[in-house]
Design a protein around this motif. Structure first.
Motif, mmCIF file in Angstrom:
data_model
loop_
_atom_site.group_PDB
_atom_site.id
_atom_site.type_symbol
_atom_site.label_atom_id
_atom_site.label_comp_id
_atom_site.label_asym_id
_atom_site.label_seq_id
_atom_site.Cartn_x
_atom_site.Cartn_y
_atom_site.Cartn_z
ATOM 1 N N ARG A 279 0.840 -1.206 0.000
ATOM 2 C CA ARG A 279 0.000 0.000 0.000
ATOM 3 C C ARG A 279 0.872 1.252 0.000
ATOM 4 O O ARG A 279 0.591 2.217 -0.723
ATOM 5 N N ASN B 111 -5.640 -3.756 7.439
ATOM 6 C CA ASN B 111 -5.643 -2.365 6.985
ATOM 7 C C ASN B 111 -5.930 -1.366 8.095
ATOM 8 O O ASN B 111 -5.503 -0.213 8.021
ATOM 9 N N THR B 112 -6.654 -1.804 9.120
ATOM 10 C CA THR B 112 -6.882 -0.938 10.280
ATOM 11 C C THR B 112 -6.238 -1.522 11.534
ATOM 12 O O THR B 112 -6.624 -1.202 12.655
ATOM 13 N N ARG C 111 -3.298 -1.712 15.863
ATOM 14 C CA ARG C 111 -4.411 -0.806 15.563
ATOM 15 C C ARG C 111 -4.062 0.654 15.829
ATOM 16 O O ARG C 111 -4.670 1.547 15.255
ATOM 17 N N SER D 166 -2.563 5.721 10.137
ATOM 18 C CA SER D 166 -3.219 5.219 8.929
ATOM 19 C C SER D 166 -2.343 5.456 7.706
ATOM 20 O O SER D 166 -1.706 6.502 7.586
ATOM 21 N N GLU E 233 -5.102 6.065 1.534
ATOM 22 C CA GLU E 233 -5.941 5.159 0.759
ATOM 23 C C GLU E 233 -5.297 4.936 -0.605
ATOM 24 O O GLU E 233 -4.526 5.777 -1.075
ATOM 25 N N SER F 75 -11.255 -5.437 8.936
ATOM 26 C CA SER F 75 -9.976 -4.751 8.729
ATOM 27 C C SER F 75 -9.425 -5.042 7.339
ATOM 28 O O SER F 75 -8.907 -4.152 6.660
ATOM 29 N N ILE G 251 -10.476 -0.678 3.218
ATOM 30 C CA ILE G 251 -10.076 0.367 2.278
ATOM 31 C C ILE G 251 -10.906 0.242 0.999
ATOM 32 O O ILE G 251 -11.465 -0.822 0.724
#
Length: 200
Positions: free
Chosen positions: A77, A97-98, A120, A124, A127, A161, A165
């Motif tokens: 990512r 992703n989270t 967690r 972040s 995107e 999670s 996205i």
């Protein structure tokens, strides 16, 4: 002649050929495959991103497909964000992703850069770039650790999670986290996703 280049990145503490079943299937389908070794035990997240960037930029004027498993998906990512014009598609397999509750616990006793990135509380990531084809695959078979998570999960990562996205394709496979990387359904989905994304 090979169709396109696919770069694969493994998970935390994984070996750079742990995605060999997916890589072998892609090679059989005519794709050129590159496995990138990430130093995840004590290495920095940015060093892992740099290792993949080097592979992406090694061949000028070629767009590549990225496939990442777990920690390797977070790396992919970040790479897609750095050089979006060079990326044809991004497939994330079992990627937190989270963040992952399992990594939250692990970071208490083993607070390395990679483990903190999986938690967690990690900042972040951006995107995926607009227009990039993104696929997400999640496991849904709870192992012992997964019994403590209320939502569907693969014993490390919740499906929520994994799908958190924006994405064009998603699939769930009934297996645990560590089985995802070589599961026949995941391999089939990976090859089909890359084939559909080539030349888009």
């Amino acid at each position: 002649m090979r169709k396109a280049r696919v770069i694969l990145a493994h998970g935390w503490l994984g070996h750079h050929y742990e995605l060999a079943p997916i890589g072998d299937a892609l090679e059989s389908a005519g794709f050129e495959v590159k496995h990138v070794k990430l130093y995840t035990l004590f290495g920095r997240f940015e060093a892992a991103v740099d290792a993949v960037l080097e592979a992406v930029l090694a061949q000028p004027n070629r767009r590549v497909h990225l496939i990442g498993f777990s920690f390797g998906g977070l790396v992919m990512r970040a790479v897609a964000d750095r050089c979006p014009s060079r990326i044809e598609s991004l497939l994330l397999i079992g990627v937190p992703n989270t963040g992952s509750p399992f990594a939250d616990l692990l970071s208490i006793i083993f607070p390395t850069s990679a483990v903190r990135r999986l938690a967690r509380a990690a900042p972040s990531l951006p995107e995926p770039p607009l227009g990039l084809r993104v696929g997400c695959i999640a496991g849904t078979r709870k192992g012992l650790l997964g019994l403590f998570l209320r939502r569907p999960n693969d014993s490390r990562v919740t499906a929520a999670s994994a799908f958190a996205i924006p994405h064009d394709f998603e699939a769930t496979v009934h297996c645990k986290h560590e089985v995802l990387r070589g599961h026949p359904e995941v391999i089939r989905h990976a090859v089909a996703f890359v084939e559909r994304s080539t030349g888009c």
